[in-house]
Scaffold this active site. Structure first.
Site, mmCIF file in Angstrom:
data_model
loop_
_atom_site.group_PDB
_atom_site.id
_atom_site.type_symbol
_atom_site.label_atom_id
_atom_site.label_comp_id
_atom_site.label_asym_id
_atom_site.label_seq_id
_atom_site.Cartn_x
_atom_site.Cartn_y
_atom_site.Cartn_z
ATOM 1 N N ASP A 126 10.154 4.074 12.621
ATOM 2 C CA ASP A 126 10.796 2.938 13.281
ATOM 3 C C ASP A 126 12.172 2.589 12.712
ATOM 4 O OD1 ASP A 126 9.537 2.050 10.956
ATOM 5 O OD2 ASP A 126 8.333 0.500 11.924
ATOM 6 N N ASP B 112 0.860 -1.184 0.000
ATOM 7 C CA ASP B 112 0.000 0.000 0.000
ATOM 8 C C ASP B 112 0.896 1.234 0.000
ATOM 9 O OD1 ASP B 112 0.998 0.128 2.636
ATOM 10 O OD2 ASP B 112 -0.739 -0.964 3.390
ATOM 11 N N ASP C 263 1.672 4.873 1.844
ATOM 12 C CA ASP C 263 1.443 5.735 2.999
ATOM 13 C C ASP C 263 1.969 7.113 2.663
ATOM 14 O OD1 ASP C 263 0.642 3.534 4.922
ATOM 15 O OD2 ASP C 263 2.619 2.838 4.308
HETATM 16 P P1 ATP Z 1 4.047 -2.585 4.815
HETATM 17 O O1 ATP Z 1 2.905 -1.635 4.507
HETATM 18 O O2 ATP Z 1 4.676 -3.171 3.628
HETATM 19 O O3 ATP Z 1 3.710 -3.585 5.856
HETATM 20 P P2 ATP Z 1 5.252 -0.215 5.874
HETATM 21 O O4 ATP Z 1 6.694 0.128 6.177
HETATM 22 O O5 ATP Z 1 4.579 0.662 4.877
HETATM 23 O O6 ATP Z 1 5.219 -1.720 5.477
HETATM 24 P P3 ATP Z 1 3.139 0.436 7.687
HETATM 25 O O7 ATP Z 1 2.680 -0.342 8.858
HETATM 26 O O8 ATP Z 1 2.239 0.611 6.531
HETATM 27 O O9 ATP Z 1 4.507 -0.216 7.258
HETATM 28 O O10 ATP Z 1 3.575 1.854 8.246
HETATM 29 C C1 ATP Z 1 3.957 2.923 7.388
HETATM 30 C C2 ATP Z 1 5.153 3.651 7.967
HETATM 31 O O11 ATP Z 1 4.803 4.239 9.225
HETATM 32 C C3 ATP Z 1 6.350 2.777 8.282
HETATM 33 O O12 ATP Z 1 7.146 2.562 7.160
HETATM 34 C C4 ATP Z 1 7.066 3.590 9.327
HETATM 35 O O13 ATP Z 1 7.766 4.655 8.753
HETATM 36 C C5 ATP Z 1 5.903 4.188 10.111
HETATM 37 N N1 ATP Z 1 5.540 3.329 11.249
HETATM 38 C C6 ATP Z 1 4.584 2.364 11.269
HETATM 39 N N2 ATP Z 1 4.523 1.789 12.463
HETATM 40 C C7 ATP Z 1 5.432 2.392 13.242
HETATM 41 C C8 ATP Z 1 5.836 2.259 14.601
HETATM 42 N N3 ATP Z 1 5.272 1.359 15.377
HETATM 43 N N4 ATP Z 1 6.810 3.088 15.057
HETATM 44 C C9 ATP Z 1 7.358 4.010 14.259
HETATM 45 N N5 ATP Z 1 7.044 4.175 12.977
HETATM 46 C C10 ATP Z 1 6.091 3.387 12.463
HETATM 47 MG MG MG Z 2 2.474 0.540 4.368
#
Ligand code: ATP
Ligand code: MG
Length: 474
Positions: free
Chosen positions: A180, A77, A79
């Site tokens: 993170d 997705d 963000d």
């Molecule tokens: P995917 O969507 O492929 O699982 P993603 O990295 O996009 O991976 P998401 O859960 O969609 O993960 O979160 C989007 C972004 O928000 C992350 O890449 C990170 O930068 C931030 N993020 C999400 N969760 C946390 C957290 N618990 N602590 C700090 N930053 C976070």
């Molecule tokens: Mg994501």
């Protein structure tokens, strides 16, 4: 690709571990030097970025969208990070809604696609008087309505340093350091099409390393779910966790018990239904995190190769189903994870005199109640889990009428798949699974013949307790 591109931007390693906003600005990888373009994004993501930019806001794709594209993979997705407040984003998109309390953000919907838009966050500054106002939202800067400018932002910490609420808005560089992992803090904007790296994200993508931004123990204490995320990204990307980020997990794993059940369940779905469950599971075991999520499962695996086979096969099947676009339910894997603990308890209860079905039902209740202490499973799934278990006792009874009824129930398919796995794992003799495979393919008259010829399974009842002798009162 990245190696070549990034070598021109490489910093010395001491310099590159810079993680605070006071150091000089980000590394900016110009459009010419990477492969991301607006066309790499989904149409919905482009619309969100464009509209925010046109309204005078900054807006970037961040997280998995940038990371996965740089790795040549399709992002799950997109963000978006922006300096617009949730209310301001909401007012720009009719098809949006504000969600979350711990972390308020906006979901913008385009058909089945959902873009998550988060306002830049800052870390809690204990010296700042109120943490109540956003530093970068002066309306003169952008000339927009004051609606949405009331700032309800706040950050709350628990005594253990866990962030309970994260709604202090901040600037882009502040936002980058509260993310993170370094590989998740890369920003791509469609205006200049540069990639901004505030820590060592590009370098860590190149080195295939999961590295927290900041001090690992602090970052895990702020949000223990980051331990699960570290494992999840390591499995998903085939990266290794940097040693100083891996080590604290062994000690801090138990902090996961402070995470609300609903969030932990969501995280559990991401771990096991992302298409890489077979890699996640052994990593969770390696980091002693499985026992934080499914302690009974972990316990049932010691010296039990049959239980291990059942789980391995179920994880591999789940990944295959996801890869081929088939639907999956978390209930199936949960039924698998808890099956051997249920069986053990069921045997005890049967020895105590309960019928096999009553023992299975009671054992199921008890095991799910114990499981709920770590990670609670919504009722809509536990109902399915219990049915899958109960069907294991129904499938051997194959009179023509029962077989025909059973095969038409909505739960039959999952229960049959479960039965096949039990056979493959060596828990039960093969044969029954094949019978049901053939039965499903047979025409009605053949089905009838099969049912008539099927071995009669005894319907077992509970052992009758000897009647108490009547006491006479003479
Ligand atoms: P995917 O969507 O492929 O699982 P993603 O990295 O996009 O991976 P998401 O859960 O969609 O993960 O979160 C989007 C972004 O928000 C992350 O890449 C990170 O930068 C931030 N993020 C999400 N969760 C946390 C957290 N618990 N602590 C700090 N930053 C976070
Ligand atoms: Mg994501």
């Amino acid at each position: 690709m990245l190696k070549r591109l990034f070598s021109r931007h490489q910093r010395s390693s001491s310099d590159s571990r810079r993680t605070d906003k006071t150091a000089d600005g980000p590394v900016s990888l110009p459009a010419k030097q990477h492969s991301l373009t607006p066309e790499s994004l989904s149409p919905g993501a482009v619309k969100v970025l464009k509209r925010l930019n046109e309204a005078g806001f900054k807006a970037y794709i961040v997280g998995g969208g940038v990371r996965d594209l740089l790795l040549g993979a399709k992002p799950k997705d997109f963000d978006v990070a922006t300096d617009a407040h949730p209310e301001q984003v909401r007012s720009l998109f009719k098809n949006s809604r504000i969600i979350g309390r711990r972390f308020r953000l906006v979901h913008v919907l385009f058909g089945r696609e959902m873009i998550e838009v988060a306002t830049f966050r800052a870390k809690l500054d204990e010296n700042s008087p109120a943490n109540q106002t956003a530093p970068n939202t002066s309306s003169d800067q952008r000339g927009r309505s004051k609606r949405g400018q009331q700032n309800v932002s706040q950050q709350r910490l628990s005594q253990q340093g866990q962030i309970l609420q994260d709604n202090i808005f901040g600037s882009l560089d502040e936002d980058a350091v509260r993310r993170d992992f370094t590989i998740n803090a890369l920003y791509f904007g469609i205006d200049d099409q540069n990639i901004l790296d505030y820590s060592t994200g590009l370098e860590d993508i190149d080195k295939q390393t999961i590295r927290l931004i900041g001090i690992p123990t602090e970052r895990y204490k702020e949000d223990p779910v980051r331990m699960l995320r570290a494992v999840r990204f390591a499995a998903k990307l085939d990266f290794s966790i940097a040693p100083d980020c891996a080590q604290p997990i062994f000690e801090l794993g138990p902090l996961l018990s402070n995470i609300p059940a609903a969030r932990l369940f969501e995280e559990n779905l991401k771990l096991f239904l992302g298409g890489y469950a077979a890699k996640v599971f052994p990593l969770l075991q390696q980091y002693q995190l499985l026992e934080q999520l499914f302690p009974l499962t972990q316990e049932s695996l010691s010296n039990n190769s049959v239980a291990q086979k059942l789980i391995d096969q179920a994880l591999a099947n789940t990944d295959q189903r996801i890869a081929s676009g088939k639907p999956v339910t978390p209930a199936f894997l949960i039924a698998v994870f808890l099956w051997h603990p249920v069986k053990l308890r069921q045997q005890e209860l049967q020895q105590a005199g309960l019928s096999p079905m009553a023992a299975t039902q009671k054992a199921g209740q008890e095991i799910l109640a114990q499981q709920r202490q770590q990670l609670s499973i919504p009722k809509r799934f536990t109902l399915v889990v219990k049915e899958i278990w109960e069907y294991q006792l129904r499938l051997p009874i194959r009179s023509a009428k029962r077989a025909e009824l059973l095969v038409q129930t909505p739960r039959f398919r999952a229960a049959y798949d479960f039965l096949l796995l039990r056979e493959h794992s060596g828990e039960i003799e093969p044969g029954l699974g094949q019978w049901w495979t053939d039965y499903q393919e047979a025409d009605p008259s053949k089905r009838h013949q099969m049912a008539v010829a099927a071995p009669r399974a005894k319907r077992q009842r509970s052992r009758k307790k000897p009647r108490k002798p009547k006491t006479t009162s003479d």
